[in-house]
Design a protein around this motif. Structure first.
Motif, short mmCIF file in Angstrom:
data_model
loop_
_atom_site.label_atom_id
_atom_site.label_comp_id
_atom_site.label_asym_id
_atom_site.label_seq_id
_atom_site.Cartn_x
_atom_site.Cartn_y
_atom_site.Cartn_z
N LYS A 146 13.17 -2.78 6.84
CA LYS A 146 11.89 -3.22 7.35
C LYS A 146 11.56 -2.48 8.65
CE LYS A 146 11.67 -7.90 5.43
NZ LYS A 146 11.37 -9.32 5.71
N VAL A 147 10.28 -2.27 8.88
CA VAL A 147 9.81 -1.69 10.14
C VAL A 147 9.82 -2.78 11.20
CG1 VAL A 147 7.76 -0.76 11.30
CG2 VAL A 147 8.44 0.12 9.05
N ARG B 14 0.83 -1.19 0.00
CA ARG B 14 0.00 0.00 0.00
C ARG B 14 0.86 1.23 0.00
NH1 ARG B 14 -5.25 -0.79 1.65
NH2 ARG B 14 -5.36 1.30 2.48
N THR B 15 0.73 2.11 -0.93
CA THR B 15 1.47 3.37 -1.01
C THR B 15 0.52 4.50 -1.30
OG1 THR B 15 1.84 3.25 -3.37
CG2 THR B 15 3.41 2.10 -1.97
N LYS B 16 1.02 5.71 -1.20
CA LYS B 16 0.20 6.84 -1.55
C LYS B 16 -0.24 6.75 -3.00
CE LYS B 16 1.86 10.09 1.86
NZ LYS B 16 1.79 11.46 2.24
N LEU C 150 7.98 2.73 3.54
CA LEU C 150 6.57 2.80 3.15
C LEU C 150 5.62 2.28 4.23
CD1 LEU C 150 6.95 1.61 -0.53
CD2 LEU C 150 6.23 3.88 0.19
N ALA C 151 6.11 1.36 5.06
CA ALA C 151 5.25 0.78 6.09
C ALA C 151 5.24 1.59 7.38
CB ALA C 151 5.70 -0.66 6.40
N ASP D 269 5.08 -8.44 4.87
CA ASP D 269 6.43 -8.81 4.43
C ASP D 269 7.42 -7.67 4.65
OD1 ASP D 269 5.59 -11.29 3.63
OD2 ASP D 269 5.26 -10.72 1.54
N GLN D 270 6.89 -6.46 4.86
CA GLN D 270 7.74 -5.29 5.06
C GLN D 270 7.98 -4.99 6.54
OE1 GLN D 270 9.16 -3.73 2.38
NE2 GLN D 270 8.21 -5.44 1.31
#
Length: 470
Positions: A253-254, A2-4, A424-425, A465-466
């Motif tokens: 990764k977060v 999911r991104t902007k 992104l996450a 996965d992120q």
């Protein structure tokens, strides 16, 4: 993932016809003009006296001295070109500031900014949306030779430099020195506090206990206040309580850590129950600066720019406020979350970004504009106007910097200052984390209940996965 950009797919499909028309129009007025200007060199006779015009589009950002620094950079570049005997003039095409979603829409319509500014948090989504390009040439730039390594880390993502840092903040813990004295602290105790914080001897837990004591004894009305619930100061508290930044840079990764998050929520739960933190914490965002100046706050967490806002609330001259501030206040890094831990600081710097659509022939001019806008004296002009810190050591060597007592004294915090990761996450991580915090403040949820709410909402909205769940 999911991104902007992905969130805008539905909107973009519905606007295809309109955007196509806009694209033709914008290409005539913006992109086509820029392309034509780049081609002037090959189409103009060698003996022509008319100057070749190179137009560089710049995104508007009028905070502090950013736009005047742009103007100075364009002027300096043209003076360099004249001195070099080049029959070229570089002019700025200033495009109005827009929100992130509109930035994406305009790019889809063919309108872009050769140079723009955005938060360091925005590298990930702008790259994913195809808006920006690597600018690894910064590593060879003389202007950035004196940039500290921890600030280089801010500009890099997935092995490349994507942004040129324009300014930097830090997040001090502002302390009511008069209140500490009322609670029995000596001048020596107060003077030694920053060193205790540096050594990890005085922690967030100690801070909360003092805040509770100040409220219980009615020394101050509020124990802990910050410049907003969703501001970086709250994220700074959370990261310090966890003892790490929730981001693994090597794996990109977060980190979603159950113990760290629960410890964080336990801190807020304890603060609410003890009275050190009020349930209307978020509502104090705009008035907390004045409350601190009035002596109603024990601890205030904000940015270095908070000093100027407090000065406005005080309502007297710079020198009068400085004298009052140092007589009645002190400041330190944000303490560690546990004994022996490292103190910290968080910032939200602006970075220059270069469009992925910049023609290679224009790139030397784009590069030089960024370098000239970051000249040490212009960094200092922005510091005076904004209250933010010069990012290079050469910028801090400007004689005017030593005259700004507070900023000069707080500059050491840059060595301990990090930023929110550009992954992104991460934006949704922050959003859901705040929702858990609101559940504690508004609904009286426990730390465990807040954690479960955070985990459930986050897992529903993120590409797992992120994220490293542990």
């Amino acid at each position: 993932m999911r991104t902007k950009l992905s969130m805008l797919i539905v909107v973009l499909l519905g606007l295809t016809v309109v955007l196509g028309a806009c694209s033709a129009k914008n290409n005539t007025g913006k992109e086509a003009a820029s392309a034509a200007n780049v081609q002037n060199k090959s189409n103009t006779p060698k003996d022509a006296k008319t100057k070749e015009i190179i137009k560089i589009s710049v995104g508007e950002d009028d905070y502090g001295a950013r736009m005047s620094n742009y103007a100075a950079a364009f002027k300096a570049l043209n003076e360099e070109l004249t001195a070099q005997g080049k029959n070229v003039e570089v002019v700025a095409d200033i495009l109005p500031a827009v929100g992130d979603d509109e930035l994406v829409l305009q790019a889809q319509a063919g309108q872009y900014r050769d140079i723009s500014m955005n938060s360091s948090l925005d590298i990930g989504w702008e790259l994913d949306a195809g808006l920006i390009q690597p600018i690894d040439w910064l590593k060879e730039s003389e202007v950035f030779k004196t940039l500290p390594q921890n600030l280089w880390d801010i500009m890099e993502y997935q092995g490349h430099v994507y942004g040129a840092i324009q300014d930097m903040d830090a997040s001090p813990l502002y302390i009511n020195k008069t209140a500490l004295k009322t609670l029995g602290w000596s001048d020596a105790d107060i003077e030694g506090l920053p060193d205790r914080v540096l050594k990890g001897d005085w922690t967030m837990e100690d801070m909360l206990n003092i805040a509770t004591e100040a409220v219980e004894k009615k020394v101050t009305k509020y124990g802990l206040v910050s410049d907003g619930l969703d501001n970086i100061s709250v994220q700074d508290i959370n990261n310090q309580m966890m003892g790490f930044e929730p981001y693994d840079q090597e794996q990109s990764k977060v980190i979603f850590d159950k113990k760290g998050i629960t410890d964080t929520y336990s801190f807020w739960e304890k603060g609410i129950k003890s009275g050190a933190i009020t349930k209307d914490f978020a509502a104090l965002e705009d008035v907390g600066f004045g409350y601190f100046v009035n002596g109603d706050v024990m601890f205030f967490i904000g940015g270095t720019g908070s000093y100027n806002i407090m000065k406005e609330a005080y309502g007297k001259t710079d020198k009068e406020f400085e004298d009052w501030f140092y007589a009645n206040s002190t400041f330190t890094l944000i303490p560690a979350g546990s004994k022996g831990g490292e103190p910290g600081s968080l910032a939200n710097p602006r970075l220059y970004y270069v469009s992925s659509k910049v023609d290679e022939q224009k790139m030397p001019y784009v590069q030089r504009i960024i370098e000239l806008a970051m000249a040490p004296n212009l960094q200092m002009d922005h510091t005076i106007a904004s209250g933010k810190l010069p990012v290079t050591k050469s910028g801090q060597e400007d004689p005017r910097f030593s005259d700004l007592r507070f900023l000069h004294d707080v500059a050491y915090m840059l060595d301990y200052t990090k930023v929110r990761p550009p992954h992104l996450a991460y934006p949704d991580y922050l959003k859901q984390q705040i929702k858990g915090l609101e559940a504690i403040m508004v609904n009286g949820a426990s730390a465990e209940e807040a954690y479960k709410l955070f985990e459930e909402n986050y897992k529903q909205n993120v590409d797992q996965d992120q994220v490293i769940f542990r």
